[in-house]
Design an enzyme around this catalytic site. Structure first.
Site, PDB file in Angstrom:
ATOM      1  N   LYS A  76       0.859  -1.192   0.000  1.00  0.00           N
ATOM      2  CA  LYS A  76       0.000   0.000   0.000  1.00  0.00           C
ATOM      3  C   LYS A  76       0.889   1.234   0.000  1.00  0.00           C
ATOM      4  O   LYS A  76       1.909   1.265   0.711  1.00  0.00           O
ATOM      5  CB  LYS A  76      -0.906  -0.034   1.235  1.00  0.00           C
ATOM      6  CG  LYS A  76      -1.923   1.108   1.294  1.00  0.00           C
ATOM      7  CD  LYS A  76      -2.859   0.954   2.496  1.00  0.00           C
ATOM      8  CE  LYS A  76      -3.900   2.067   2.555  1.00  0.00           C
ATOM      9  NZ  LYS A  76      -4.835   1.936   3.693  1.00  0.00           N
ATOM     10  N   SER A 151      -9.828   2.188   2.711  1.00  0.00           N
ATOM     11  CA  SER A 151      -8.918   2.913   1.870  1.00  0.00           C
ATOM     12  C   SER A 151      -7.906   2.017   1.145  1.00  0.00           C
ATOM     13  O   SER A 151      -7.244   2.490   0.221  1.00  0.00           O
ATOM     14  CB  SER A 151      -8.149   3.934   2.709  1.00  0.00           C
ATOM     15  OG  SER A 151      -7.348   3.272   3.681  1.00  0.00           O
ATOM     16  N   SER A 175     -10.255  -0.162   6.960  1.00  0.00           N
ATOM     17  CA  SER A 175      -9.668  -0.086   5.616  1.00  0.00           C
ATOM     18  C   SER A 175      -8.954  -1.330   5.123  1.00  0.00           C
ATOM     19  O   SER A 175      -8.549  -1.368   3.960  1.00  0.00           O
ATOM     20  CB  SER A 175      -8.702   1.082   5.535  1.00  0.00           C
ATOM     21  OG  SER A 175      -9.410   2.266   5.359  1.00  0.00           O
TER      22      SER A 175
HETATM   23  N1  GLN Z   1     -13.337   4.621   6.038  1.00  0.00           N
HETATM   24  C1  GLN Z   1     -12.775   5.096   7.262  1.00  0.00           C
HETATM   25  C2  GLN Z   1     -12.338   6.528   7.083  1.00  0.00           C
HETATM   26  O1  GLN Z   1     -12.635   7.079   6.091  1.00  0.00           O
HETATM   27  C3  GLN Z   1     -11.636   4.215   7.677  1.00  0.00           C
HETATM   28  C4  GLN Z   1     -10.404   4.454   6.903  1.00  0.00           C
HETATM   29  C5  GLN Z   1      -9.258   3.590   7.338  1.00  0.00           C
HETATM   30  O2  GLN Z   1      -9.429   2.583   8.011  1.00  0.00           O
HETATM   31  N2  GLN Z   1      -8.056   4.028   6.996  1.00  0.00           N
HETATM   32  O3  GLN Z   1     -11.717   7.102   7.901  1.00  0.00           O
END
Ligand code: GLN
Length: 484
Positions: A76, A151, A175
């Site tokens: 990532k 994400s 995410s």
């Molecule tokens: N979807 C959540 C956010 O927008 C979690 C994102 C994540 O776990 N990095 O913050």
């Protein structure tokens, strides 16, 4: 080869049935052919990848190979990797070539894995659909009109489309698990502190955790063996004995107590998701598990609590991106203050700016007690619910996401709808617990559904066992998108 598990690939490499250079080239060719459709990778560096593959082949020849030596793993783009462009999905870091390796990256390097490339992601890991990336949205390989989740959407799409053998993700509020669910792969967020955050670009430091994403539970165990471990450069890294996460994979599940939180099976979950999850629970009963009804009464507050705490931490973490110490600098400005303003206004996207503003607000004098402190107190109550629940059960199960993958653009202008995609995952981060998602069927529009398995602190080996036994009995995890 591209459908093989990590254990199979490792065996083939050690038996010299294939070389790491050949395997790496196979994946690079697939990426060249398919990435334009999927947008899963931001950065490739075939020369660097093949150099690592040649070194791995030398190690394989010398008989000093580890489990992942020679295996191409995608990273990532939140992980700093020496000599690699590391953007975190943001224009702010569009030209940042990292001078050092994240701890997780150096662990993979030491294991002899090949860095295949950097995967696309929501900007600074803020999002649930991968649509906030400066590099454009990732497409779901099961239906390219749909989102892959976020994400870690680039990672999830890359694994699902067999563009890499396995890959890393990070999970601040879901995410790893949510994109794993939406792309039909397996993903695990470890207990907070198991993987070092050193060199992992910070979003909300008290919640961020790295973890493996792959095709099955055994692959995740092999990845976690490499990723986990104490690192003195992260003050929240936990000093514990090294574990072999594969050690319990083959234990029978007889007598396993599965807690089903009544709050997870209430309104909000799509009927198609409910059906697949219920079928998975039925399969677990066949495997000898017993069902316990539990309650997590404060979990309904997890989304509002998270959207106070995560932005608060983000507003502090992202203050370093000012066009001086790091990042994009506006080409024209009148004075210092104007330079900061313009650089941040131009370098950050809309969602990141929204979070910085919310975070600054909830931390400001007069609002700190009302919002930030209150959210911290509720966070404790949410964690206590889990402690109570684990007096009655060994693992908790439920859906990972309330729906299957939605269409690109469907929730783009409604942040609250988007935030609700993580309704089942966020409480786990607030409590610091480990959680995973495994494929358990298909729902509306033939899109994959994920089953979430939540463990007690440091119970990753048991969760992997629970997932592996299900995967021996079913084949959802072996399904791959057609036509790629
Ligand atoms: N979807 C959540 C956010 O927008 C979690 C994102 C994540 O776990 N990095 O913050």
């Amino acid at each position: 080869m591209i459908h093989s598990s990590l254990a199979q690939l490792g065996a083939a490499l050690r038996a010299k049935k294939i070389s790491s250079v050949e395997l790496t080239q196979t994946y690079l060719d697939r990426i060249t052919r398919l990435n334009a459709q999927l947008n899963a990778f931001i950065t490739l560096n075939p020369e660097a990848s093949l150099a690592q593959a040649r070194a791995a082949d030398a190690r394989l020849a010398a008989g000093t190979a580890d489990a992942l030596t020679g295996i191409p793993v995608a990273q990532k783009d939140i992980f700093c990797a020496k000599g690699w462009l590391t953007t975190c999905g943001s224009k702010m870091l569009h030209n940042f070539v990292s001078p050092y390796d994240a701890h997780v990256i150096s662990q993979f390097n030491n294991a002899g894995a090949v860095n295949l490339g950097k995967t696309n992601m929501d900007e600074f890991a803020m999002g649930s659909s991968n649509e906030t990336s400066h590099y454009g949205p990732v497409k779901n390989p099961w239906d390219t009109a749909r989102v892959p989740g976020g994400s870690s959407g680039g990672t999830a799409a890359a694994v699902a489309a067999r563009l890499c053998a396995a890959a890393t993700g990070t999970d601040t509020g879901g995410s790893i698990r949510q994109p794993a669910a939406l792309c039909g792969i397996s993903g695990l967020k470890p207990t907070y502190g198991v993987c070092s955050r050193y060199g992992m670009i910070a979003f909300a430091s008290s919640l961020d955790q790295a973890g493996p994403m792959g095709r099955n539970a055994e692959d995740l165990a092999l990845m976690l063996n490499v990723m986990a471990g104490f690192d003195e450069r992260d003050s929240t890294s936990l000093q514990r004995d090294k574990e072999d996460y594969t050690r319990d994979l083959n234990k029978p599940l007889t007598g396993l107590r599965i807690g089903l939180p009544k709050e997870f099976f209430a309104e909000g979950m799509g009927a198609d998701v409910a059906k697949a999850v219920e079928d998975a629970i039925a399969e677990y009963k066949k495997l000898g598990a017993v069902i316990v009804d539990i309650s997590l009464p404060n979990s309904k507050l997890s989304v509002p609590v998270y959207y106070v705490l995560a932005p608060a931490e983000a507003s502090s973490n992202l203050s370093r991106f000012d066009g001086v110490r790091y990042g994009y600098r506006a080409p024209e400005y009148s004075d210092l203050a104007d330079m900061y303003e313009k650089s941040r206004a131009q370098g950050f996207g809309a969602e990141v700016k929204r979070r910085i503003m919310i975070g600054t607000y909830v931390l400001s004098h007069g609002y700190y007690d009302a919002y930030y402190l209150q959210a911290q107190k509720i966070r404790r109550l949410i964690a206590q619910d889990f402690t109570e629940a684990y007096k009655q059960c060994d693992v908790i199960m439920g859906p990972t996401s309330p729906s299957t993958a939605f269409k690109l653009g469907e929730k783009g202008d409604d942040p609250v709808q988007m935030y609700l995609s993580d309704i089942y995952t966020i409480a786990v981060n607030l409590a610091g617990l480990p959680g995973m998602s495994i494929p358990c069927g298909f729902g509306a529009n033939d899109m994959p559904v994920g089953l979430q398995i939540i463990g007690n602190y440091f119970d990753e080996a048991r969760m992997l066992n629970v997932a592996h036994q299900y995967q021996l009995a079913t084949d959802w995890h072996n399904r791959a998108p057609q036509g790629l």
